[in-house]
Design a protein around this motif. Structure first.
Motif, PDB file in Angstrom:
ATOM      1  N   ALA A 119       0.826  -1.202   0.000  1.00 19.35           N
ATOM      2  CA  ALA A 119       0.000   0.000   0.000  1.00 19.35           C
ATOM      3  C   ALA A 119       0.865   1.259   0.000  1.00 19.35           C
ATOM      4  CB  ALA A 119      -0.929   0.002   1.218  1.00 19.35           C
ATOM      5  N   ILE A 120       1.887   1.283   0.854  1.00 25.27           N
ATOM      6  CA  ILE A 120       2.778   2.447   0.914  1.00 25.27           C
ATOM      7  C   ILE A 120       3.502   2.635  -0.409  1.00 25.27           C
ATOM      8  CG2 ILE A 120       4.867   3.382   1.998  1.00 25.27           C
ATOM      9  CD1 ILE A 120       3.946   1.941   4.587  1.00 25.27           C
ATOM     10  N   THR A 121       3.979   1.530  -1.003  1.00 27.44           N
ATOM     11  CA  THR A 121       4.675   1.599  -2.281  1.00 27.44           C
ATOM     12  C   THR A 121       3.766   2.147  -3.367  1.00 27.44           C
ATOM     13  OG1 THR A 121       6.069  -0.290  -1.701  1.00 27.44           O
ATOM     14  CG2 THR A 121       5.929   0.276  -4.026  1.00 27.44           C
ATOM     15  N   ALA A 122       2.530   1.654  -3.421  1.00 30.00           N
ATOM     16  CA  ALA A 122       1.579   2.107  -4.430  1.00 30.00           C
ATOM     17  C   ALA A 122       1.288   3.600  -4.279  1.00 30.00           C
ATOM     18  CB  ALA A 122       0.284   1.304  -4.328  1.00 30.00           C
ATOM     19  N   VAL A 123       1.123   4.040  -3.036  1.00 28.14           N
ATOM     20  CA  VAL A 123       0.823   5.452  -2.771  1.00 28.14           C
ATOM     21  C   VAL A 123       1.985   6.346  -3.203  1.00 28.14           C
ATOM     22  CG1 VAL A 123       0.426   7.155  -0.948  1.00 28.14           C
ATOM     23  CG2 VAL A 123      -0.795   4.968  -0.903  1.00 28.14           C
ATOM     24  N   VAL A 124       3.202   5.944  -2.867  1.00 33.64           N
ATOM     25  CA  VAL A 124       4.381   6.743  -3.234  1.00 33.64           C
ATOM     26  C   VAL A 124       4.608   6.715  -4.742  1.00 33.64           C
ATOM     27  CG1 VAL A 124       6.871   7.010  -2.933  1.00 33.64           C
ATOM     28  CG2 VAL A 124       5.441   6.416  -0.975  1.00 33.64           C
ATOM     29  N   LEU A 125       4.424   5.556  -5.356  1.00 33.33           N
ATOM     30  CA  LEU A 125       4.544   5.470  -6.813  1.00 33.33           C
ATOM     31  C   LEU A 125       3.539   6.395  -7.488  1.00 33.33           C
ATOM     32  CD1 LEU A 125       5.005   1.648  -7.520  1.00 33.33           C
ATOM     33  CD2 LEU A 125       6.610   3.472  -8.108  1.00 33.33           C
ATOM     34  N   GLY A 126       2.376   6.550  -6.863  1.00 41.30           N
ATOM     35  CA  GLY A 126       1.345   7.414  -7.412  1.00 41.30           C
ATOM     36  C   GLY A 126       1.622   8.890  -7.245  1.00 41.30           C
ATOM     37  N   GLY A 127       2.718   9.230  -6.578  1.00 44.16           N
ATOM     38  CA  GLY A 127       3.112  10.630  -6.482  1.00 44.16           C
ATOM     39  C   GLY A 127       2.920  11.278  -5.133  1.00 44.16           C
ATOM     40  N   THR A 128       2.413  10.543  -4.143  1.00 43.69           N
ATOM     41  CA  THR A 128       2.264  11.100  -2.797  1.00 43.69           C
ATOM     42  C   THR A 128       3.610  11.035  -2.084  1.00 43.69           C
ATOM     43  OG1 THR A 128      -0.047  10.432  -2.663  1.00 43.69           O
ATOM     44  CG2 THR A 128       1.069  10.892  -0.583  1.00 43.69           C
ATOM     45  N   SER A 129       4.045  12.165  -1.569  1.00 48.86           N
ATOM     46  CA  SER A 129       5.369  12.239  -0.967  1.00 48.86           C
ATOM     47  C   SER A 129       5.378  11.738   0.470  1.00 48.86           C
ATOM     48  CB  SER A 129       5.881  13.687  -0.988  1.00 48.86           C
ATOM     49  OG  SER A 129       7.109  13.797  -0.297  1.00 48.86           O
ATOM     50  N   LEU A 130       6.403  10.974   0.815  1.00 49.20           N
ATOM     51  CA  LEU A 130       6.583  10.520   2.193  1.00 49.20           C
ATOM     52  C   LEU A 130       6.890  11.681   3.128  1.00 49.20           C
ATOM     53  CD1 LEU A 130       8.683   7.272   1.624  1.00 49.20           C
ATOM     54  CD2 LEU A 130       6.388   7.385   2.586  1.00 49.20           C
ATOM     55  N   PHE A 131       7.261  12.815   2.549  1.00 49.33           N
ATOM     56  CA  PHE A 131       7.559  14.006   3.353  1.00 49.33           C
ATOM     57  C   PHE A 131       6.296  14.821   3.633  1.00 49.33           C
ATOM     58  CE2 PHE A 131      11.460  12.858   1.149  1.00 49.33           C
ATOM     59  CZ  PHE A 131      12.375  12.863   2.183  1.00 49.33           C
ATOM     60  N   GLY A 132       5.166  14.385   3.079  1.00 47.99           N
ATOM     61  CA  GLY A 132       3.879  14.988   3.393  1.00 47.99           C
ATOM     62  C   GLY A 132       3.499  16.188   2.550  1.00 47.99           C
ATOM     63  N   GLY A 133       2.181  16.486   2.558  1.00 40.72           N
ATOM     64  CA  GLY A 133       1.684  17.700   1.938  1.00 40.72           C
ATOM     65  C   GLY A 133       1.403  17.645   0.457  1.00 40.72           C
ATOM     66  N   VAL A 134       1.896  16.642  -0.241  1.00 40.96           N
ATOM     67  CA  VAL A 134       1.743  16.573  -1.697  1.00 40.96           C
ATOM     68  C   VAL A 134       1.267  15.180  -2.092  1.00 40.96           C
ATOM     69  CG1 VAL A 134       2.936  16.682  -3.918  1.00 40.96           C
ATOM     70  CG2 VAL A 134       3.549  18.276  -2.096  1.00 40.96           C
ATOM     71  N   GLY A 135       0.214  15.112  -2.887  1.00 42.11           N
ATOM     72  CA  GLY A 135      -0.239  13.812  -3.355  1.00 42.11           C
ATOM     73  C   GLY A 135      -1.618  13.868  -3.969  1.00 42.11           C
ATOM     74  N   LYS A 136      -2.059  12.722  -4.471  1.00 39.89           N
ATOM     75  CA  LYS A 136      -3.370  12.594  -5.090  1.00 39.89           C
ATOM     76  C   LYS A 136      -3.891  11.181  -4.913  1.00 39.89           C
ATOM     77  CE  LYS A 136      -3.873  15.876  -8.919  1.00 39.89           C
ATOM     78  NZ  LYS A 136      -4.041  15.964 -10.389  1.00 39.89           N
ATOM     79  N   PHE A 137      -5.196  11.065  -4.812  1.00 40.07           N
ATOM     80  CA  PHE A 137      -5.834   9.755  -4.773  1.00 40.07           C
ATOM     81  C   PHE A 137      -6.102   9.264  -6.195  1.00 40.07           C
ATOM     82  CE2 PHE A 137      -6.628  11.626  -0.702  1.00 40.07           C
ATOM     83  CZ  PHE A 137      -6.635  10.575   0.196  1.00 40.07           C
ATOM     84  N   VAL A 138      -6.607  10.200  -7.032  1.00 35.28           N
ATOM     85  CA  VAL A 138      -6.867   9.903  -8.435  1.00 35.28           C
ATOM     86  C   VAL A 138      -6.169  10.957  -9.281  1.00 35.28           C
ATOM     87  CG1 VAL A 138      -8.652   9.631 -10.210  1.00 35.28           C
ATOM     88  CG2 VAL A 138      -9.130   8.919  -7.849  1.00 35.28           C
ATOM     89  N   PRO A 139      -5.310  10.571 -10.226  1.00 36.81           N
ATOM     90  CA  PRO A 139      -4.989   9.190 -10.583  1.00 36.81           C
ATOM     91  C   PRO A 139      -3.900   8.557  -9.721  1.00 36.81           C
ATOM     92  CG  PRO A 139      -3.841  10.653 -12.059  1.00 36.81           C
ATOM     93  CD  PRO A 139      -4.654  11.531 -11.145  1.00 36.81           C
ATOM     94  N   GLY A 140      -3.291   9.325  -8.791  1.00 34.73           N
ATOM     95  CA  GLY A 140      -2.131   8.883  -8.030  1.00 34.73           C
ATOM     96  C   GLY A 140      -2.197   7.495  -7.425  1.00 34.73           C
ATOM     97  N   THR A 141      -2.896   7.372  -6.279  1.00 32.08           N
ATOM     98  CA  THR A 141      -2.969   6.091  -5.582  1.00 32.08           C
ATOM     99  C   THR A 141      -3.581   5.005  -6.462  1.00 32.08           C
ATOM    100  OG1 THR A 141      -3.111   7.154  -3.409  1.00 32.08           O
ATOM    101  CG2 THR A 141      -3.951   4.907  -3.579  1.00 32.08           C
ATOM    102  N   LEU A 142      -4.616   5.364  -7.196  1.00 28.60           N
ATOM    103  CA  LEU A 142      -5.290   4.405  -8.082  1.00 28.60           C
ATOM    104  C   LEU A 142      -4.320   3.816  -9.102  1.00 28.60           C
ATOM    105  CD1 LEU A 142      -7.756   3.020  -9.318  1.00 28.60           C
ATOM    106  CD2 LEU A 142      -8.247   5.142 -10.548  1.00 28.60           C
ATOM    107  N   ILE A 143      -3.564   4.675  -9.770  1.00 27.64           N
ATOM    108  CA  ILE A 143      -2.620   4.209 -10.789  1.00 27.64           C
ATOM    109  C   ILE A 143      -1.491   3.412 -10.149  1.00 27.64           C
ATOM    110  CG2 ILE A 143      -0.927   4.952 -12.500  1.00 27.64           C
ATOM    111  CD1 ILE A 143      -3.770   5.181 -13.447  1.00 27.64           C
ATOM    112  N   GLY A 144      -1.042   3.835  -8.969  1.00 28.44           N
ATOM    113  CA  GLY A 144       0.030   3.124  -8.278  1.00 28.44           C
ATOM    114  C   GLY A 144      -0.357   1.683  -7.960  1.00 28.44           C
TER     115      GLY A 144
END
Length: 339
Positions: A265-290
């Motif tokens: 789950a963490i890998t998919a979220v980060v691959l989708g563009g959500t930063s582990l440093f916080g504040g930046v990311g997306k659910f669609v298409p980010g997490t979905l595509i990841g």
């Protein structure tokens, strides 16, 4: 200014004065995941026509649905620059409670609520330890992961539990064009959370707290409340994902239910563009595509009859890829701030 990172679009905008190479480099970072997906799809399609068949795509998305639900929940936590390593165990315990309740004759709806309440409770405990006692989220959730894994065996009595036919019939029902209900549920949830994140105040609070904790406090955001809600939501989604997983597979095995879901789950979220440093990311298409990308790789390996021992190697390489991508993007963002 050399480049500008836009948190709303999760992309790097280049300055017109940049050289052609710099523009290409930033575009590659911006669209790296989509390029990789294109390469993977092309490779598998050439190797086997089965990969792009309608039946295989349906199966791929159905198998990806439980992970997508879990990844959707953990996205909020990662957006806060926190981590939750207990989601796999929460998924397993919620599914175990759910199935044991159903086997005991409790109605499906009530049993489902019981399973979700397990996620609420564990998410709340994690949040209290992190927010009130200021314990590191990595340590809190790692300890919770190990603790819950033992509880799962107690709940299951150390044995396997077969999913009742009544539940299997619901999951196996083809709502539209032969598509599993799990696909509709997971896609609905990830789209709903994208709407919450982008258009509702809570979503903006999450972005603000993850982007700059101190600044969020100064403007009057209740950062503790935001974190508690996010961890509770993560627990609920993990519980629902666990129930979806065992319903899809048809059996609950205490030894492996939810195993590895936290890292996937963490890998998919980060691959989708959500930063582990916080504040930046997306659910669609980010997490979905990841999630789809991760599951596509494993699905393709299965179709090609790859050695099962190759799977963990590929997973490890993808995790490294995700971390490198996140580090590179964060480095570019920091470079912008220093300009």
């Amino acid at each position: 200014m050399i480049n500008e990172y836009n948190p709303d679009t999760n992309s790097i905008h280049t300055d017109p004065s940049q050289s052609m190479w710099e523009k290409i480099k930033f575009r590659l970072v911006d669209n790296g995941l989509y390029i990789l997906i294109g390469i993977v799809i092309l490779f598998y399609a050439v190797k086997s026509p089965v990969f792009l068949s309608y039946s295989n795509i349906k199966e791929l998305l159905a198998n990806a649905s439980p992970l997508l639900i879990v990844a959707t929940g953990i996205t909020f936590v990662i957006l806060l620059a926190e981590i939750d390593l207990s989601v796999g165990s929460v998924a397993g315990l919620s599914a175990a409670v759910w199935l044991v309740a159903i086997k005991a004759g409790i109605p499906l709806i009530i049993a489902t609520v019981m399973g979700l309440l397990v996620g609420v409770l564990i998410g709340l405990i994690n949040a209290c330890l992190i927010v009130i006692l200021h314990v590191n989220s990595f340590l809190v959730t790692l300890g919770m992961q190990i603790l819950i894994r033992g509880v799962i065996f107690i709940v299951c009595g150390g044995s396997q539990i077969i999913v009742p036919d009544s539940v299997r019939i619901i999951v196996g029902t083809q709502i539209f064009a032969g598509i599993s209900p799990l696909i509709f549920i997971s896609f609905f949830l990830v789209i709903l959370m994208q709407i919450v994140y982008k258009y509702l105040p809570f979503g903006r609070y999450v972005q603000a707290v993850g982007g700059n904790y101190s600044a969020a406090q100064k403007v009057g955001i209740n950062v503790r409340k935001v974190k508690v809600i996010s961890f509770v939501m993560c627990g609920v989604f993990a519980g629902l994902g666990g129930m979806a997983q065992v319903a899809n597979v048809g059996i609950l095995n205490a030894a492996n239910v939810g195993i590895g879901y936290e890292f996937l789950a963490i890998t998919a979220v980060v691959l989708g563009g959500t930063s582990l440093f916080g504040g930046v990311g997306k659910f669609v298409p980010g997490t979905l595509i990841g999630v789809v990308f991760l599951m596509s790789i494993e699905n393709g390996l299965g179709i090609l009859g790859a050695n099962p021992y190759l799977y963990p190697i590929v997973r490890g390489l993808i995790i490294y890829l995700a971390m490198l991508s996140d580090s590179f993007k964060s480095g570019l963002s920091m470079k912008r701030k220093l300009m």
